[in-house]
Design a protein around this motif. Sequence first.
Motif, PDB file in Angstrom:
ATOM      1  N   HIS A   3      91.160  31.478  33.025  1.00  0.00           N
ATOM      2  CA  HIS A   3      90.999  30.693  34.244  1.00  0.00           C
ATOM      3  C   HIS A   3      91.389  29.225  34.017  1.00  0.00           C
ATOM      4  N   GLU A   4      91.232  28.728  32.776  1.00  0.00           N
ATOM      5  CA  GLU A   4      91.610  27.344  32.472  1.00  0.00           C
ATOM      6  C   GLU A   4      93.105  27.112  32.698  1.00  0.00           C
ATOM      7  N   LEU A  42      94.495  28.744  42.093  1.00  0.00           N
ATOM      8  CA  LEU A  42      93.094  28.324  42.050  1.00  0.00           C
ATOM      9  C   LEU A  42      92.160  29.463  42.472  1.00  0.00           C
ATOM     10  N   LEU A  43      92.588  30.255  43.451  1.00  0.00           N
ATOM     11  CA  LEU A  43      91.809  31.429  43.854  1.00  0.00           C
ATOM     12  C   LEU A  43      91.680  32.413  42.705  1.00  0.00           C
ATOM     13  N   LYS A  44      92.780  32.656  42.027  1.00  0.00           N
ATOM     14  CA  LYS A  44      92.761  33.602  40.914  1.00  0.00           C
ATOM     15  C   LYS A  44      91.968  33.046  39.731  1.00  0.00           C
ATOM     16  N   ILE A  50      84.779  35.293  36.938  1.00  0.00           N
ATOM     17  CA  ILE A  50      83.874  36.447  37.047  1.00  0.00           C
ATOM     18  C   ILE A  50      84.363  37.549  36.113  1.00  0.00           C
ATOM     19  N   HIS A  51      85.631  37.947  36.306  1.00  0.00           N
ATOM     20  CA  HIS A  51      86.291  38.876  35.379  1.00  0.00           C
ATOM     21  C   HIS A  51      87.770  38.970  35.754  1.00  0.00           C
ATOM     22  N   PRO A  52      88.670  38.945  34.754  1.00  0.00           N
ATOM     23  CA  PRO A  52      90.110  39.006  35.019  1.00  0.00           C
ATOM     24  C   PRO A  52      90.555  40.228  35.820  1.00  0.00           C
ATOM     25  N   SER A  53      89.777  41.294  35.747  1.00  0.00           N
ATOM     26  CA  SER A  53      90.166  42.514  36.467  1.00  0.00           C
ATOM     27  C   SER A  53      90.213  42.297  37.976  1.00  0.00           C
ATOM     28  N   ALA A  67      93.584  42.868  31.296  1.00  0.00           N
ATOM     29  CA  ALA A  67      92.365  42.315  31.889  1.00  0.00           C
ATOM     30  C   ALA A  67      91.125  42.726  31.111  1.00  0.00           C
ATOM     31  N   ALA A  68      91.174  43.920  30.501  1.00  0.00           N
ATOM     32  CA  ALA A  68      90.032  44.431  29.732  1.00  0.00           C
ATOM     33  C   ALA A  68      89.982  43.860  28.319  1.00  0.00           C
TER      34      ALA A  68
END
Length: 335
Positions: A3-4, A42-44, A50-53, A67-68
Amino acid sequence: MKHEDLVQSSRHLMHEALGGLTVEPITHNLTILKAGVATEHLLKAYLCTIHPSLITDAKDLPTLLHAAGRPDLASKPLTMVKTIGIVEAYKRAHAILGKGRLTLDPQKFQEIADARNGVAHLAMSSAEGVERLLSLVIKVADALLTAMQEDAKRFWGLYAPVREKILEEGRKADLIIIAALKTKAGKTLVDRFGDRDNERRQEAIETASQYCGVRGTGAEKRTCPACSNQGWLGGDLTTAFDDEDQPKVILVTKAFKCSVCGFAVHGPMLQYFDNWIENLDYGPAATFEYGDGTTHLELYESLLAEEYAADWNEETRRRREEDRLLRVQLGVEDA
């Protein structure tokens, strides 16, 4: 899928979007495109906290493996993963945060997606809608930054004044553009001359300010509203007549440009600055001299003579052609 990285990408694109605002409508397309992509990132970024998935295409196994946290099992690299689009990303974020924190209804948010896609696929956008679109983008971005506990001051950086101007009640698109131009000019000033105030820097600024980048036949120095150094207000010299019908020279202003920081506006945008749209009186035409010693009155009279000669020649040609056609009709001359 950190997310960074997505926040940093969004910040960079948002700065480019706001910094790219100019008086030229063609630049509004890039502003809309970059602001839209910045919003998507920014939404992503929020969903990834929360979690990349949550940003993945659920039907694509390699993407889900990345993502996992098992890229070693994925058949393709991270750069080729499939993620959801901007509309779906907003729907998911809105469902999680609720209307109290993400106030835009998903249907209202569709305007941002439609505007971005209109530019990306058809190079189409409404210049009149840039201001309204940016206000929507900022509201979404502010809500997401709060949700992620990101530093809003750092995110907006130099463009915080532009953000505030967009959100002001009774705002005007021109004033938003001027705020963006001033911010960009401030950055240009530091890039060109540094931020340390010393004698060498002042000498370099003084040298740069002597260059007039305004096109036209006349110009005068004016204080730059962006950097407070001397810029140039210019346009064309022309002839006007006073109350006694005597010719005088005036400068009709058309544009301003600062050679120090690059701040520039032209045409109707001059109206937002004191005494920038005016006809500057340069005195009687008989005594105003150009660099070669020619007086403005001599030049004006010369132009009048040329116009008169051109009109006279045109009238002569017209009469001769009428006479020729008459002789043809009378049969005394072949067509």
